[in-house]
Structure formats: C-alpha cells, structure tokens
Design a protein around this motif. Structure first.
Motif, mmCIF file in Angstrom:
data_model
loop_
_atom_site.group_PDB
_atom_site.id
_atom_site.type_symbol
_atom_site.label_atom_id
_atom_site.label_comp_id
_atom_site.label_asym_id
_atom_site.label_seq_id
_atom_site.Cartn_x
_atom_site.Cartn_y
_atom_site.Cartn_z
ATOM 1 N N ASP A 8 -18.096 1.028 -23.543
ATOM 2 C CA ASP A 8 -18.629 -0.017 -22.656
ATOM 3 C C ASP A 8 -20.016 0.376 -22.146
ATOM 4 O O ASP A 8 -20.901 -0.470 -21.995
ATOM 5 C CB ASP A 8 -17.694 -0.253 -21.470
ATOM 6 C CG ASP A 8 -16.388 -0.910 -21.878
ATOM 7 O OD1 ASP A 8 -16.308 -1.415 -23.020
ATOM 8 O OD2 ASP A 8 -15.445 -0.917 -21.067
ATOM 9 N N TYR A 43 -15.778 -4.904 -12.672
ATOM 10 C CA TYR A 43 -16.016 -3.780 -13.589
ATOM 11 C C TYR A 43 -17.343 -3.956 -14.328
ATOM 12 O O TYR A 43 -18.195 -3.068 -14.336
ATOM 13 C CB TYR A 43 -14.854 -3.686 -14.581
ATOM 14 C CG TYR A 43 -15.028 -2.666 -15.690
ATOM 15 C CD1 TYR A 43 -14.647 -1.341 -15.493
ATOM 16 C CD2 TYR A 43 -15.560 -3.025 -16.928
ATOM 17 C CE1 TYR A 43 -14.783 -0.404 -16.505
ATOM 18 C CE2 TYR A 43 -15.704 -2.095 -17.942
ATOM 19 C CZ TYR A 43 -15.315 -0.783 -17.733
ATOM 20 O OH TYR A 43 -15.462 0.145 -18.735
ATOM 21 N N TRP A 44 -17.547 -5.132 -14.947
ATOM 22 C CA TRP A 44 -18.754 -5.342 -15.743
ATOM 23 C C TRP A 44 -19.999 -5.506 -14.869
ATOM 24 O O TRP A 44 -21.091 -5.041 -15.217
ATOM 25 C CB TRP A 44 -18.579 -6.550 -16.658
ATOM 26 C CG TRP A 44 -17.677 -6.248 -17.826
ATOM 27 C CD1 TRP A 44 -16.374 -6.621 -17.970
ATOM 28 C CD2 TRP A 44 -18.003 -5.466 -18.976
ATOM 29 N NE1 TRP A 44 -15.860 -6.138 -19.142
ATOM 30 C CE2 TRP A 44 -16.848 -5.427 -19.791
ATOM 31 C CE3 TRP A 44 -19.148 -4.805 -19.407
ATOM 32 C CZ2 TRP A 44 -16.816 -4.746 -21.005
ATOM 33 C CZ3 TRP A 44 -19.117 -4.122 -20.618
ATOM 34 C CH2 TRP A 44 -17.966 -4.103 -21.402
ATOM 35 N N HIS A 57 -9.539 -2.351 -12.299
ATOM 36 C CA HIS A 57 -8.564 -3.367 -12.709
ATOM 37 C C HIS A 57 -9.132 -4.780 -12.607
ATOM 38 O O HIS A 57 -8.575 -5.700 -13.202
ATOM 39 C CB HIS A 57 -7.304 -3.256 -11.840
ATOM 40 C CG HIS A 57 -6.666 -1.892 -11.896
ATOM 41 N ND1 HIS A 57 -6.018 -1.421 -13.024
ATOM 42 C CD2 HIS A 57 -6.601 -0.896 -10.975
ATOM 43 C CE1 HIS A 57 -5.560 -0.198 -12.800
ATOM 44 N NE2 HIS A 57 -5.900 0.144 -11.555
ATOM 45 N N GLN A 58 -10.221 -4.953 -11.876
ATOM 46 C CA GLN A 58 -10.840 -6.265 -11.731
ATOM 47 C C GLN A 58 -11.985 -6.375 -12.748
ATOM 48 O O GLN A 58 -13.004 -5.699 -12.634
ATOM 49 C CB GLN A 58 -11.383 -6.421 -10.305
ATOM 50 C CG GLN A 58 -11.191 -7.796 -9.704
ATOM 51 C CD GLN A 58 -12.061 -8.857 -10.385
ATOM 52 O OE1 GLN A 58 -13.099 -8.544 -10.944
ATOM 53 N NE2 GLN A 58 -11.629 -10.107 -10.347
ATOM 54 N N VAL A 59 -11.790 -7.223 -13.765
ATOM 55 C CA VAL A 59 -12.696 -7.249 -14.917
ATOM 56 C C VAL A 59 -14.123 -7.634 -14.540
ATOM 57 O O VAL A 59 -15.088 -6.983 -14.949
ATOM 58 C CB VAL A 59 -12.157 -8.214 -16.003
ATOM 59 C CG1 VAL A 59 -13.158 -8.332 -17.161
ATOM 60 C CG2 VAL A 59 -10.812 -7.736 -16.514
#
Length: 322
Positions: free
Chosen positions: A153, A83-84, A78-80
C-alpha cells in the motif's frame, strides 16, 4: 491484487502522459515558445529508465525491509477510508522530508541534482529521475509500516502521488485557484525548479504544499514586475550534457573536495554532509548565502556588513565587493 493496482495505474497514466506531452508540445510550438528540446527530453526518458530499472532490481529488498517493519507494527487499521486518507497524508509528509534532505545534504543532493539539471520545464522533466534514489528512499517510509500501513500500500500510494508530481512540471498552467492554498501546483513547482536565489530549495512537497507552509520552505511565484523571471537549471551550469556527466558530476566534485590536503576532518565532513555550495573558504555559496547576498545587493547594504556572521560568508562578501 496490488500488482493489479499498479498495472492499472500504468495502463491509465501512460496514455495520459502521452496526451499531455503531445498537447504541451503542440501548444508550445503554436505559441513559438521553446519549451522542449529533443535531446533534453530523450535524456529525461533515459534517466527515468535507469531509475525504474534500479527500483525494480531493488524492490524485493526494500519490500522485505518494509515487511519486517510491518510484522512489528504497533497499530491495526480497520476503517478503510481513514486508513487511505492517513496513508496519503503520512506518505506525503515523509516525502517532504526526503526531498528536503535531498536538497540540504550534499551527499543526497549528488543523487537528486540530476532532476534539477535541465534548463527546461515541461512534462518530460517530471520523468528526469534521481537515478539512485530507490536505494535509500524506502528508509523514510519505514515508519509507515511500523504504524500499520501495508508495504504494498505504501508503494502504491507513492506511485499514485507521483502522477500528480509529474503533472506539475509545466509552464503552460498558470494558477489553479483554490488548489493553490493546499496542493502543490505548477506555479509552486516552477519556483522549486528555478535557480534564482530567492527560489532555491523552496516548495519541496509532492502532493500537498501545506508542509512547506508549516516548515518555512514555501515561496510563491512572483510576478515579473516584483522579481526577476524564472531561470531553470542549476546555479552553476553543467560543462557537459552527457548522461554520465549529468549523473556523476557532483560525485566527482565531492571526491575532489575530499582529496584536498589543505583542509581538516571537520571541513571534509561538511563537504560531504553539509549543504550544497558550502565551502571552507567562501569560494562557493549555499542557497542561504546566495539569498542573503541578493537581498543585501538589492537593499544597497555594504557587502562587508557585520550581518555576515560566519567567516566563509564574510569572505564571499569581501570578494564580491572588491
């Protein structure tokens, strides 16, 4: 949306590639350095085209596998930013192992060897692709989908890090300051492409060099007054430079070894899944064996020393001495 991202990557990176290749070509000509061969560069682009065609034809299949893994994911992100960032780290980590096994298992080396078969190192060599790698590369990235990273992704991140992977194929950039400590740089990658024994199978990361430092495959580029100059290409030069020979020569040699009638099943398994250069009789050498021979030669240690623990390497030592 992800298709748009990939199109933007292509739109941005293509003119950058053209510019840096043209600039490198101009500088190399100005400095009277033979960094380019037109035939070699055209071969690089041809191999890239074959790799890209196979990747596109196979993409629906491997995306379906990744999607299946993602449908059974264990985590939700949920934390962008996290995540990346974690996707970058995890994808680069798994690529390190993909690349390492491509070097350490002959079956996969037979595919990857095309990338190392050029005697030059320039930006176009970055496009000298392992033609059939798209057929199995996705397997290494399935854990990413299982822990909640979206298939598209994963593909996008791989394409993004590949841009850096192409940039490091050059002799013109010497050192990159503080980046040398944690990123793969041109200096690190020159070592990777060198066929000198000390440099074989080293610096296997795509974007980060930290994996090599963690797992014992890091080797800095050494100055000429400490070690011999870099030599690019294979330890055994290709007999022919035709595209078919570049792609299939190692496969032909594997088949020749497997057809032998004077070896047992264990030897045949090693000829397929053992390290490149392994031989049952010491007639060929692996990277580790070549390094050991070089170190012993430099230290004037007798080549029939007890340090040779396996029969094959002892055979090599005896033959080199005689």
């Amino acid at each position: 949306m992800h298709t748009l991202y990939e199109q933007l990557l292509i739109l941005v990176s293509t003119p950058v590639y053209v510019f840096i290749i043209a600039l490198e070509l101009l500088i190399s000509n100005y400095q009277h350095r033979k960094l380019y061969s037109w035939k070699d560069s055209l071969t690089n682009l041809y191999l890239m085209a074959l790799n890209s065609a196979i990747d596109l034809l196979f993409r629906a299949f491997y995306l379906a596998i990744l999607a299946y893994c993602y449908s059974h994911r264990y985590l939700e992100w949920h934390q962008v930013v996290m995540y990346w960032a974690l996707l970058l780290l995890a994808e680069d980590f798994l690529y390190y192992w993909l690349h390492r096994f491509d070097h350490e298992i002959r079956l996969f080396w037979a595919i990857h060897v095309t990338h190392h078969s050029s005697d030059h190192l320039n930006f176009t060599v970055g496009f000298r692709s392992s033609v059939f790698q798209p057929l199995y590369r996705f397997i290494y990235f399935t854990p990413l989908a299982i822990v909640g990273f979206k298939p598209l992704d994963i593909v996008f991140m791989y394409s993004l890090t590949q841009i850096w992977g192409i940039f490091v194929h050059t002799e013109l950039i010497r050192k990159m300051g503080v980046l040398e400590y944690f990123m793969v740089t041109p200096s690190h990658h020159r070592v990777h492409h060198a066929s000198n024994p000390k440099y074989l199978d080293k610096n296997l990361g795509m974007f980060l060099i930290i994996w090599d430092k963690m797992f014992g495959t890091f080797q800095p580029e050494l100055p000429a007054n400490i070690y011999e100059p870099l030599k690019y290409g294979l330890t055994k030069p290709l007999e022919k430079n035709s595209s078919s020979h570049i792609i299939f020569h190692e496969w032909k040699e594997i088949l020749t070894d497997l057809k032998r009638t004077d070896i047992n099943l264990r030897d045949k398994v090693f000829y397929l899944f053992g390290p490149p250069g392994w031989s049952h009789d010491g007639s060929r050498q692996t990277s580790d064996q070549l390094r050991l021979l070089e170190e012993m030669s430099a230290s004037d240690q007798p080549l029939d020393s007890p340090v040779f623990e396996d029969d094959a390497l002892a055979t090599v030592a005896t033959s080199r001495k005689s």
